[in-house]
Design an enzyme around this catalytic site. Sequence first.
Site, short mmCIF file in Angstrom:
data_model
loop_
_atom_site.label_atom_id
_atom_site.label_comp_id
_atom_site.label_asym_id
_atom_site.label_seq_id
_atom_site.Cartn_x
_atom_site.Cartn_y
_atom_site.Cartn_z
N ASP A 179 0.69 -1.42 -0.03
CA ASP A 179 -0.17 0.10 0.08
C ASP A 179 0.88 1.31 0.04
O ASP A 179 0.20 2.22 -0.32
CB ASP A 179 -0.93 -0.24 1.12
CG ASP A 179 -0.27 -0.16 2.43
OD1 ASP A 179 0.70 0.21 2.70
OD2 ASP A 179 -1.19 -0.64 3.48
N HIS A 226 6.59 -7.82 -1.22
CA HIS A 226 5.53 -8.23 -2.26
C HIS A 226 5.42 -7.11 -3.22
O HIS A 226 4.36 -7.21 -3.95
CB HIS A 226 4.22 -8.56 -1.53
CG HIS A 226 4.29 -9.94 -0.64
ND1 HIS A 226 3.36 -10.07 0.26
CD2 HIS A 226 5.32 -10.69 -0.64
CE1 HIS A 226 3.77 -11.37 0.84
NE2 HIS A 226 5.25 -11.63 0.17
P1 OAD Z 1 -3.08 -11.27 6.74
O1 OAD Z 1 -4.70 -10.73 6.44
O2 OAD Z 1 -3.05 -12.62 6.57
O3 OAD Z 1 -3.09 -11.01 8.48
C1 OAD Z 1 -3.28 -9.70 9.27
C2 OAD Z 1 -2.88 -10.13 10.47
O4 OAD Z 1 -2.90 -8.97 11.50
C3 OAD Z 1 -3.86 -11.32 11.39
O5 OAD Z 1 -2.98 -12.05 11.95
C4 OAD Z 1 -4.54 -10.22 12.33
O6 OAD Z 1 -5.05 -10.98 13.55
C5 OAD Z 1 -3.70 -9.08 12.65
N1 OAD Z 1 -4.23 -7.78 12.76
C6 OAD Z 1 -5.42 -7.15 12.49
N2 OAD Z 1 -5.51 -5.93 12.82
C7 OAD Z 1 -4.46 -5.81 13.55
C8 OAD Z 1 -4.01 -4.63 14.43
N3 OAD Z 1 -4.84 -3.63 14.39
N4 OAD Z 1 -2.87 -4.58 15.16
C9 OAD Z 1 -2.16 -5.90 14.97
N5 OAD Z 1 -2.51 -6.85 14.37
C10 OAD Z 1 -3.81 -6.82 13.56
O7 OAD Z 1 -2.26 -10.34 6.15
P2 OAD Z 1 -0.57 -10.58 5.83
O8 OAD Z 1 0.06 -11.73 7.09
O9 OAD Z 1 -0.16 -9.42 5.71
O10 OAD Z 1 0.27 -11.53 -0.23
O11 OAD Z 1 -0.96 -11.70 4.65
C11 OAD Z 1 0.41 -11.76 3.78
C12 OAD Z 1 0.25 -12.07 2.72
O12 OAD Z 1 -0.98 -12.60 2.30
C13 OAD Z 1 -0.05 -10.47 2.01
O13 OAD Z 1 1.14 -9.81 1.54
C14 OAD Z 1 -0.65 -10.83 0.78
C15 OAD Z 1 -1.59 -11.78 1.06
O14 OAD Z 1 -2.42 -12.71 0.37
C16 OAD Z 1 0.23 -11.27 -1.43
O15 OAD Z 1 -0.57 -10.59 -1.89
C17 OAD Z 1 1.18 -11.96 -2.23
#
Ligand code: OAD
Length: 249
Positions: free
Chosen positions: A103, A118
């Site tokens: 983003d 990514h």
């Molecule tokens: P996810 O959507 O898989 O995970 C988001 C995490 O953030 C979850 O574990 C939530 O519990 C946590 N969360 C949400 N709000 C929060 C807050 N305010 N403070 C702390 N934690 C919070 O997102 P990513 O792990 O980034 O890849 O996903 C990894 C990749 O999967 C992304 O980069 C994307 C996606 O498919 C690609 O597009 C290649």
Amino acid sequence: MSPLTAVVDALRRARTITVLTGAGVSAASGIPTFRGADGLWKKVRAETLATPEAFEHDPKLVWEWYDWRRQMIRDAEPNAAHHVLARWTRERPGTTLITQNVDGLHERAGAEQLIRLHGSIWHVRCWKACATGCTDWLDNRAPLPQLPPRCPHCGGLVRPGVVWFGESLDRGVIARALDATRCDVFLTVGTSAIVYPAAGLVHQAKRHGAFTVEINLEETSASSGVDVALRGKAEEILQEIDRAAGTGH
Ligand code: OAD
């Protein structure tokens, strides 16, 4: 010693700090995460929008989704989590920020030493890698005037400059991220720790002897392997740590 105090103490002593972020860091800016109840992958299947096959099949549909996200991100602002981390990269030498987010909010908060695993939703490249080869270029118009956008060099399709499922990460980028796992403290923040190779970085840091910390609303597959798991919102916990570590202003 409370878990938070242990983290503050480790950060005070650290010469090198690496932070890996995921979608949870941008949640407070109003950007939906991928997984979880309101996650993007609950509404649409990743395979229909975030794979080379999906783009081959229906580039307009894929671009409509990216154009929608670009407009949403354009209207969002970096939150306290982005600001604290950006300041660490500027004011604490030896701090490296690695993000899975596309983003650009870390950059807008002024982060330096940023490794984008990514790619970037604000960059595009020629689908057929024409005269431009594999080089991305910035196109931050939102909405885009034409969907799907066209390559200015060959007139063919242009694709988003992000990494899709089934694609490899840039080798230089992953090498830099692996290098950064040789650090004193490694924090994994707001990521579900499901997507590799990003999810493996915290384990690599641990093997190198780093003090490892997770900040997340909930337990993830990384939780049991870290030294300290802090439950809560990244934007609040990072500010708390920042104040306690005496780096806040
Ligand atoms: P996810 O959507 O898989 O995970 C988001 C995490 O953030 C979850 O574990 C939530 O519990 C946590 N969360 C949400 N709000 C929060 C807050 N305010 N403070 C702390 N934690 C919070 O997102 P990513 O792990 O980034 O890849 O996903 C990894 C990749 O999967 C992304 O980069 C994307 C996606 O498919 C690609 O597009 C290649």
